[in-house]
Every structure is written in C-alpha cells, then in structure tokens.
Design an enzyme around this catalytic site. Structure first.
Site, PDB file in Angstrom:
ATOM      1  N   GLU A 251       0.346  -1.025  10.698  1.00 52.37           N
ATOM      2  CA  GLU A 251       0.310  -0.278   9.451  1.00 52.37           C
ATOM      3  C   GLU A 251       0.964   1.090   9.615  1.00 52.37           C
ATOM      4  OE1 GLU A 251      -3.127   1.359   7.704  1.00 52.37           O
ATOM      5  OE2 GLU A 251      -2.710   0.407   5.784  1.00 52.37           O
TER       6      GLU A 251
ATOM      7  N   HIS B 186       0.509   8.949   0.050  1.00 49.61           N
ATOM      8  CA  HIS B 186       0.011   8.044   1.094  1.00 49.61           C
ATOM      9  C   HIS B 186       0.644   8.364   2.450  1.00 49.61           C
ATOM     10  CE1 HIS B 186      -2.897   5.044   1.804  1.00 49.61           C
ATOM     11  NE2 HIS B 186      -2.058   4.233   2.406  1.00 49.61           N
TER      12      HIS B 186
ATOM     13  N   TYR C   6      -1.591   9.512   6.080  1.00 50.41           N
ATOM     14  CA  TYR C   6      -1.512   9.038   7.466  1.00 50.41           C
ATOM     15  C   TYR C   6      -1.581  10.175   8.479  1.00 50.41           C
ATOM     16  CZ  TYR C   6      -0.425   4.222   6.092  1.00 50.41           C
ATOM     17  OH  TYR C   6      -0.488   2.958   5.594  1.00 50.41           O
TER      18      TYR C   6
ATOM     19  N   CYS D 235      -5.811   9.997   8.549  1.00 46.17           N
ATOM     20  CA  CYS D 235      -6.569   8.831   9.041  1.00 46.17           C
ATOM     21  C   CYS D 235      -6.102   8.379  10.415  1.00 46.17           C
ATOM     22  CB  CYS D 235      -6.497   7.685   8.033  1.00 46.17           C
ATOM     23  SG  CYS D 235      -4.955   6.752   8.032  1.00 46.17           S
TER      24      CYS D 235
ATOM     25  N   CYS E  11      -8.542   5.384   0.358  1.00 47.21           N
ATOM     26  CA  CYS E  11      -7.501   6.388   0.067  1.00 47.21           C
ATOM     27  C   CYS E  11      -6.443   5.889  -0.905  1.00 47.21           C
ATOM     28  CB  CYS E  11      -6.811   6.834   1.346  1.00 47.21           C
ATOM     29  SG  CYS E  11      -7.846   6.769   2.790  1.00 47.21           S
TER      30      CYS E  11
ATOM     31  N   GLU F   2      -6.762  -6.242   4.368  1.00 51.03           N
ATOM     32  CA  GLU F   2      -5.633  -6.380   3.447  1.00 51.03           C
ATOM     33  C   GLU F   2      -5.717  -7.739   2.773  1.00 51.03           C
ATOM     34  OE1 GLU F   2      -4.924  -4.476   6.254  1.00 51.03           O
ATOM     35  OE2 GLU F   2      -4.464  -2.718   5.027  1.00 51.03           O
TER      36      GLU F   2
ATOM     37  N   THR G 258      -4.579  -3.003   0.741  1.00 52.32           N
ATOM     38  CA  THR G 258      -5.661  -2.441   1.546  1.00 52.32           C
ATOM     39  C   THR G 258      -6.943  -2.340   0.719  1.00 52.32           C
ATOM     40  OG1 THR G 258      -4.074  -1.189   2.839  1.00 52.32           O
ATOM     41  CG2 THR G 258      -6.332  -0.397   2.885  1.00 52.32           C
TER      42      THR G 258
ATOM     43  N   CYS H 191      -9.337   1.555   9.479  1.00 57.06           N
ATOM     44  CA  CYS H 191      -8.958   1.954   8.120  1.00 57.06           C
ATOM     45  C   CYS H 191     -10.185   1.855   7.216  1.00 57.06           C
ATOM     46  CB  CYS H 191      -7.844   1.033   7.635  1.00 57.06           C
ATOM     47  SG  CYS H 191      -7.535   1.088   5.864  1.00 57.06           S
TER      48      CYS H 191
END
Ligand code: SF4
Ligand code: FE
Length: 484
Positions: free
Chosen positions: A445, A290, A294, A297, A102, A255, A189, A98
C-alpha cells in the site's frame, strides 16, 4: 461519539453483503479473518473517549459546533492538518496496521471544498447538500469509505471508451427523485467496516465522460451493493487455534471490491452529477489529503517495526553491535523523514474557497513519493536485523508439542535470559508487518495506495517550478544579461 463497542454493535445492524472465499459471509463482524480490521477501526472510537488523547482524537465541528471524532472533521486550520498527522501516527503505533477510517475523512474534506466551487460556477446546491450529509455523519459518528479507485479496464482508454462501460462507476439513469449508478470501486480500504460508501470519480474527465463524473453517498447495505473481500498474505493463519503465528492477532487492515449494480441514489445524496470539469479537482484534492495521511499512519507503523527490530536484536544478544545500532539509526532517520513530510505539507496548508484547509499539494506528493520507497528500506533493514529465522521457524503448535516442543525451545533459544517464545513472538510480528497480513498496509500500500509513484511524479513535475529554477540559475551564471 460512539465507543468501540457501540461501533461494533452498529455494524451488526447493517445487512452488508460480503463475500469471502467464494461464499456469502452472514456474520462478517465475528469472522476471524475480518475481525482484526474491525478492531482497528473500533480503536479510533475508543481512543477518542480517553482524556489523554482528546486533543488529538477529537475536534469541534464547524457544522454542528459539537465535539466530534476527528475522523469526521472538516479541517479548519493548519493546526487541524498537523493534528490529523499526529493522530494517524499514534493510531499506527497502537495498531501496527491500517485503521481504515482516514479515507472517509480525506473524502469529506475534498468533497467539501470541491462542491463549493462547483456551486460557484453552476449555481447548483451540492455544497449545502454535502454539509447536511456531514451533519448526519458527525451526529452519528459514522465510519465512511471514501471510494475513488475504479477498476479502470484498459488503461489506454478513457472511461467512456472502455468496451465494458461498468469499469468505471457511472450514471445509468437520471430520474426525478435521484440517479441510478452502476460500476465498481476496487481496493477499497475499510469498505466492509464502513457504515457508508462515499463515491468520487477516479480521474480528470472530458465531456464525453460526463456520465462518469459522479459523486454520491449510499449506506453500505443499500440495495444493489455487494463487496468481495480482498485476501491478504497469510490470512488463513487467523483461522488456526493458536495465535502466535499471526504476529498481530488483534489488529489488521482490509480492502474490498465494492460493486454497484443499478444502485439508486436520492438527489440529496448526490454531490456531483456530470460536472466533468471538476472531476480533476476532486481527484487531486482527495489524493493530496491521502498522500499527506501516509506521512502519519505509515510512520506510526514504522515505529512499531523499528521497535520490533530493536527487540529482536536484543533477544539475539546483539543489541550492542555497532552495525545493529547504525541500522536502527538509519530506520529512524527514514521514518522521521516521512513524518517531516507529513508535518510540512500540513503546516504549509491553505484555506480553500469553502473555508476548510487543504494541504500543500507539492509537499504532500513528495511525502507520498518517499513513502513508495522508505518503508521498503525500513522493512529490508528489519529483516536484516531479525535474521532468516523469521521465515524458517516452526509453527506455534510445534513449540507446544509434547514430543518436539522442548527441542524447538532448545534450538531456537537466543539470549538465555529471554524466553524462546518471546523471541518467536517478536519475529512473527516482523514477519506480519513485512510479509504477512499487515504488509498489505505497510509495504504494497505504501507503493500503490493514494496513487502509484508515477501519479505523484506527474504532480511533482507540474508543480516543481523548473522554469523559475532555471531563471535563478541563469541569473547567477550571468546568462542573458541577468547578472548584476
Ligand atoms: Fe489511514 Fe493509512 Fe489506512 Fe490510508 S493506509 S486508511 S491513511 S491508516
Ligand atoms: Fe490507503
């Protein structure tokens, strides 16, 4: 635009309060557990400098007219939304983890459109304020933590019904010059690696919860803000002198719990203050962006995992086996299905009243729902191909030992044309992505990030147009005299 090096230096200037293993970390930038996550964010800066990636990594700002990093951009078209997904896939491929930036980009776009609509109803000035804030973010090329998830306490109860009022971020005082807020945001994050924290409410609210309907920005080192770093599986391997056992030493995710203890926010940084009827809109828009993210990413990280599994098969000497080929095909099929979802919800996006572009909500939720499943299956297949050695092999130190190193090399040899250490390296990378530090971003995640599976099912249920579909069926079946 900053370079990665400049970004890292800019973090040193912040006095962010960070705790890890029960102790205050004075220099978080060079902490071996934290640094890989900083390297991931730094890459979002460095790649924007490379001519090869300029189209994907940068955009022209609708606010300043200047070329800016795409992570600070307010999307101006469906092409922008598609480029965002492509950029995220690329960065997932380069980091295998990650890269954190974003959440800020998704918050910018959700707040940009929601503030416009709050102003329309209440004649407030949030949108203009937010545009000024964005100008500051874009000119300084900042990394911003878009923070939504509150700790939530007893899930049966609304924010104002909680026994402890701080379980959701809320306004404790309204003053002439600004507001005072208290509470916390969990699982944030990239929080420690961000210059700023941009806060949003976490759920739709009713009037009694209006003190919790608040959106604002503060610098990460504002007075009263502290962060507690979330630990990850196998994180202390980063403290060892050897590097192979980390699997991916260079990059990682991060995180943290971000705590606000009576933090002052001046009015020019407040973007929602008690307009509880817009809380649901902001949540749905941020979550939509978001969930789209996904589809980029996780696909990029999936590319690395598929590549690692194929390499492990080759090093084991089984790359020609038909069942291996078929498993790799299945992994590619699942991964590209996620990409299809990311691209589709972007291409079907629409303009908001504020002029920026929002993804297609239903398709973004379908995207994320698939992400709660497919990376698990891709991981399962990667573990199947890798073999049990990925969790039983000795440490790197054993391979370097003068007494037993030669034994390790002899018995863990695969295809004799391949260096045993390379075989170990690729297995450690698979371990890292499926069970180790990067698994936070790739596995768990995928389940809970951007909302747990049930959150998507609620939206899919709401937008799935079952009634319309029933009419289609009834017509063809000749029910209710609808047939020709
Ligand atoms: Fe970006 Fe993915 Fe990390 Fe979210 S999980 S911040 S979308 S890389
Ligand atoms: Fe996330």
């Amino acid at each position: 635009m900053m370079t990665g090096k400049e970004y890292i230096e800019s973090l040193r200037k912040l006095k962010t309060v960070v705790y890890l293993f029960g102790e205050r970390v004075e220099n978080f930038v060079d902490h071996p557990i934290i640094r890989p996550s900083i390297n991931s964010v730094a890459l979002t800066y460095d790649m924007a400098q490379e001519p090869e990636y300029r189209e994907l990594m940068t955009a022209v700002s609708n606010i300043t007219g200047e070329r800016i990093n795409r992570f600070c951009h307010i999307h101006q078209s469906t092409d922008d939304l598609v480029s965002k997904i492509k950029m995220q896939r690329l960065l997932g491929q380069k980091t295998g983890s990650c890269f954190q930036r974003c959440v800020g980009m998704d918050a910018f776009n959700a707040i940009y459109s929601t503030t416009y609509e709050i102003d329309e109803k209440y004649h407030t000035q949030y949108h203009e304020r937010f545009r000024k804030y964005m100008e500051y973010v874009q000119k300084n090329d900042l990394t911003v933590d878009g923070a939504m998830t509150d700790p939530k306490g007893n899930r049966k109860l609304s924010p104002s019904e909680q026994k402890d009022p701080d379980l959701y971020v809320h306004i404790v005082e309204k003053r002439e010059d600004g507001i005072i807020v208290t509470g916390a945001k969990a699982h944030q994050t990239g929080a420690v690696n961000s210059h700023e924290q941009l806060i949003m409410p976490t759920t739709a609210m009713k009037e009694k919860d209006k003190a919790y309907a608040v959106s604002f920005a503060v610098p990460s080192d504002a007075e009263g803000v502290l962060m507690i770093y979330g630990r990850q599986s196998c994180d202390t391997r980063k403290l060892e002198e050897t590097t192979m056992d980390c699997g991916n030493c260079m990059y990682g995710g991060q995180e943290a719990l971000v705590v606000f203890d009576r933090v002052f926010v001046p009015w020019e940084r407040v973007f929602m203050c008690e307009e509880y009827d817009f809380s649901g809109m902001l949540v749905e828009r941020f979550a939509g962006y978001h969930r789209q993210s996904y589809g980029g990413c996780k696909v990029g990280v999936g590319d690395v995992l598929i590549g690692a599994a194929a390499t492990a098969a080759e090093y084991n000497g089984v790359e020609g086996a038909s069942h291996i080929k078929d498993k790799l095909i299945e992994m590619v099929h699942l991964n590209e299905t996620l990409y299809c979802c990311g691209i589709a919800c972007s291409a079907q996006g629409r303009e908001t009243k504020a002029g920026n572009y929002q993804i297609d909500t239903l398709l973004a939720n379908v995207c994320k729902q698939n992400v709660t499943r497919f990376p698990y299956e891709i991981s399962r297949l990667a573990e199947d191909i890798a073999g049990g050695l990925m969790v039983t092999m000795p440490s790197e130190k054993d391979f370097h030992s003068p007494e037993i190193g030669h034994i390790c090399r002899k018995y863990f040899q695969g295809d004799e044309r391949v260096d045993t250490m390379d075989r170990m390296r690729i297995l450690r990378l698979i371990e890292n992505m499926t069970l180790g530090t990067a698994a936070v971003g790739y596995r768990t995640e995928s389940m809970h990030g951007a909302g747990s599976p049930q959150a998507q099912r609620i939206i899919i249920g709401r937008q799935g147009k079952i009634a319309e579909k029933k009419e289609l069926a009834k017509k063809l079946a000749g029910i209710n005299g609808q047939s020709d």
